[in-house]
Design an enzyme around this catalytic site. Sequence first.
Site: not given
Ligand code: GLU
Length: 452
Positions: A132, A172
């Site tokens: 992340k 996100d």
């Molecule tokens: N932010 C999204 C999650 O919490 C998607 C992450 C992504 O597609 O890599 O899963």
Amino acid sequence: MTTSAESTQAVDDFMSRLTRRSPDQPEFHQAVREVAESLVPFILEHPEYRKARILERLAEPDRTVIFRVTWVDDHGDIQINRGYRVQFSNAIGPYKGGLRFHPTVNLSVLKFLGFEQIFKNSLTGLPMGGAKGGSNFDPKGKSDAEVERFCQAFMTELYRHIGDDVDVPAGDIGVGGREIGFLFGQYRRITGHVNAVLTGKGLSYGGSLIRPEATGYGCVYFVERMLHQIGHELAGKTCVVSGAGNVAIYTAEKVQQLGGKVVTLSDSDGFIHDPDGIDEEKLAFVKNLKEVRRGRIQEYANRFTCEFHAGKRPWAVPCDVAFPSAHENEIGREDAEMLVKNGCLAVGEGANMPTALDATHVLIDGGVAFGPGKAANAGGVSVSGLEISQNAQRLSWSREEVDQRLGAIMTRIHERCVDYGLRRDGRINYVDGANRAGFAKVAEAMLAGGVF
Ligand code: GLU
């Protein structure tokens, strides 16, 4: 079978070592504790995982990159933000997870999100590790030109840490199509490479159909499976949704398409309550309000003459299903008690960790089918995985094909939760199921890879 006293002691010991090593990271501690409560009893029965100290290794990111982001605002003033990428685990595939731009972003928040992402991505069945990133940059009130300059400055450092077989970021909170466009543009400008280095891309430059809808649609598909498990269906059910971003909007759209009724949406100012239900036309208004005009949800109440509850969350509105789709810790203990009292059947977490840990216990003990985010909201990252596959093949699949694959992945995640979360009383503990099923695959890969 290990005694629960032994497990509780082992969880407490593990958590006290973790909090000593990483103090002042409450969101990270909360996320790890939830996972440890499910995993410690499981690990105590698997000596190979215990001996290899898999959970301890997973709770420490592979690496964390923290960097300065310097950019110039529309007044010509220099602004400084902090950028991050937390690469947690690449045991089963390249690091994968979104970027969050929000003033509350700090290392604790990103470590909680990155840790969760390991298990979520494993559950999808696709080869994706956990990561992340993001920044304390606040896109609210910024011009498009400011967002562009910030994204360019952010990518000017990030590009050296990512790549389609290394680490693939996505969106996100605060990072949507506009931001991914600027980030991808800068990556292309610096490296000259055009590949799957970011997901959530626009359709014209490698994005996948259904990616914007995927988290919301997937969450509804998952809740449908949970309801079937207890002899109910979504049609005719009253649903309370929080948030008014991408996840909330497409959750509401799918609930409505499947015959349910969504009666609330919210943003940081408060929530709207529309007992008649938010139909297609009203949702089109919300999409324009939030995605184009970037306005406030209160305008919905003025436009469609319904109640707006300033500064409140929607959990006291009686419902059959709740979809917390805004942000972490938006359901506290009292909210959970209210949901149980009002006869709520199921909760599908569209956001990451929207339910506080004690509230989760209240819901599960109260007999609510509780779908934790790492299972229920895994549809978003799943379609990111499908975007990577399409980019690798230099092909674009149809809407129907992507949606059908998303449905199949959510059904499979549900099955895995049932396999790993079936309790002696016949009920399903989806928190245990998701944590254990997600963990088992990563643990096997780590055992195979040796000690590092
Ligand atoms: N932010 C999204 C999650 O919490 C998607 C992450 C992504 O597609 O890599 O899963």
